[in-house]
Design an enzyme around this catalytic site. Sequence first.
Site, PDB file in Angstrom:
ATOM      1  N   CYS A  38       0.813  -1.221   0.000  1.00 24.74           N
ATOM      2  CA  CYS A  38       0.000   0.000   0.000  1.00 24.74           C
ATOM      3  C   CYS A  38       0.845   1.268   0.000  1.00 24.74           C
ATOM      4  O   CYS A  38       0.571   2.201  -0.765  1.00 24.74           O
ATOM      5  CB  CYS A  38      -0.970  -0.005   1.177  1.00 24.74           C
ATOM      6  SG  CYS A  38      -0.171   0.004   2.804  1.00 24.74           S
ATOM      7  N   HIS A  73      -1.823   1.214   7.031  1.00 24.42           N
ATOM      8  CA  HIS A  73      -2.354   1.092   5.677  1.00 24.42           C
ATOM      9  C   HIS A  73      -2.653   2.485   5.141  1.00 24.42           C
ATOM     10  O   HIS A  73      -3.053   3.370   5.884  1.00 24.42           O
ATOM     11  CB  HIS A  73      -3.631   0.241   5.672  1.00 24.42           C
ATOM     12  CG  HIS A  73      -4.081  -0.135   4.306  1.00 24.42           C
ATOM     13  ND1 HIS A  73      -3.390  -1.002   3.501  1.00 24.42           N
ATOM     14  CD2 HIS A  73      -5.160   0.265   3.579  1.00 24.42           C
ATOM     15  CE1 HIS A  73      -4.028  -1.143   2.347  1.00 24.42           C
ATOM     16  NE2 HIS A  73      -5.099  -0.375   2.360  1.00 24.42           N
ATOM     17  N   HIS A  82      -6.154   1.708  -3.499  1.00 24.74           N
ATOM     18  CA  HIS A  82      -5.106   1.229  -2.602  1.00 24.74           C
ATOM     19  C   HIS A  82      -4.669  -0.161  -3.022  1.00 24.74           C
ATOM     20  O   HIS A  82      -5.294  -0.793  -3.875  1.00 24.74           O
ATOM     21  CB  HIS A  82      -5.600   1.229  -1.146  1.00 24.74           C
ATOM     22  CG  HIS A  82      -6.721   0.274  -0.878  1.00 24.74           C
ATOM     23  ND1 HIS A  82      -6.657  -0.699   0.086  1.00 24.74           N
ATOM     24  CD2 HIS A  82      -7.950   0.133  -1.446  1.00 24.74           C
ATOM     25  CE1 HIS A  82      -7.793  -1.388   0.100  1.00 24.74           C
ATOM     26  NE2 HIS A  82      -8.592  -0.895  -0.825  1.00 24.74           N
TER      27      HIS A  82
END
Length: 175
Positions: free
Chosen positions: A83, A135, A147
């Site tokens: 990510c 994240h 993402h």
Amino acid sequence: MERAVNPKSYTLSLNKNIFYIIALMLFLSSCGARKYTVKSDTKASRAADAMANLQSKPLYRFITDWTGVKYRFGGLDKGGIDCSGFAFLLEKEIYGITLPRISREQANVVKRKNIDNLKEGDLVFFSFGGNDVDHVGVYLNNGFFVHASTTRGVIVDDLNLPAYQRVLVKSGSVN
């Protein structure tokens, strides 16, 4: 000895056969003409709308080029990407911004914004495993972001899903 054909019954039989042929043709053509529609309120159609509404065409091309690339922790290429690597590459290539490589450090260089004020290219941060950011995604529009998902690879997702709302810890733009 030839058998006499009743012209009335011959015409009736011919008309009956023509009727069956026409009925069969109509039935078969109706199957081919059926239109299939996608419900306009599905997640997929709303994600497609978010992509279609992007103001930056280079961003659109970047996302479509990376969509589906599998997740790989520490990855930074089409063989697999994580990510923070995805956010790092996107921000650098599309906006000319150099971010730190790790999501927790990326969150430190972002000026906090309310989720309702996010703009295309802003970052959204999550904490799935506790208090620390672990994240990151890039905001698109209308509640959608892109993402690198650990299970689905690079994907456009709905930020309004409860699974994301529960773990969203910060959002904003790069200082």
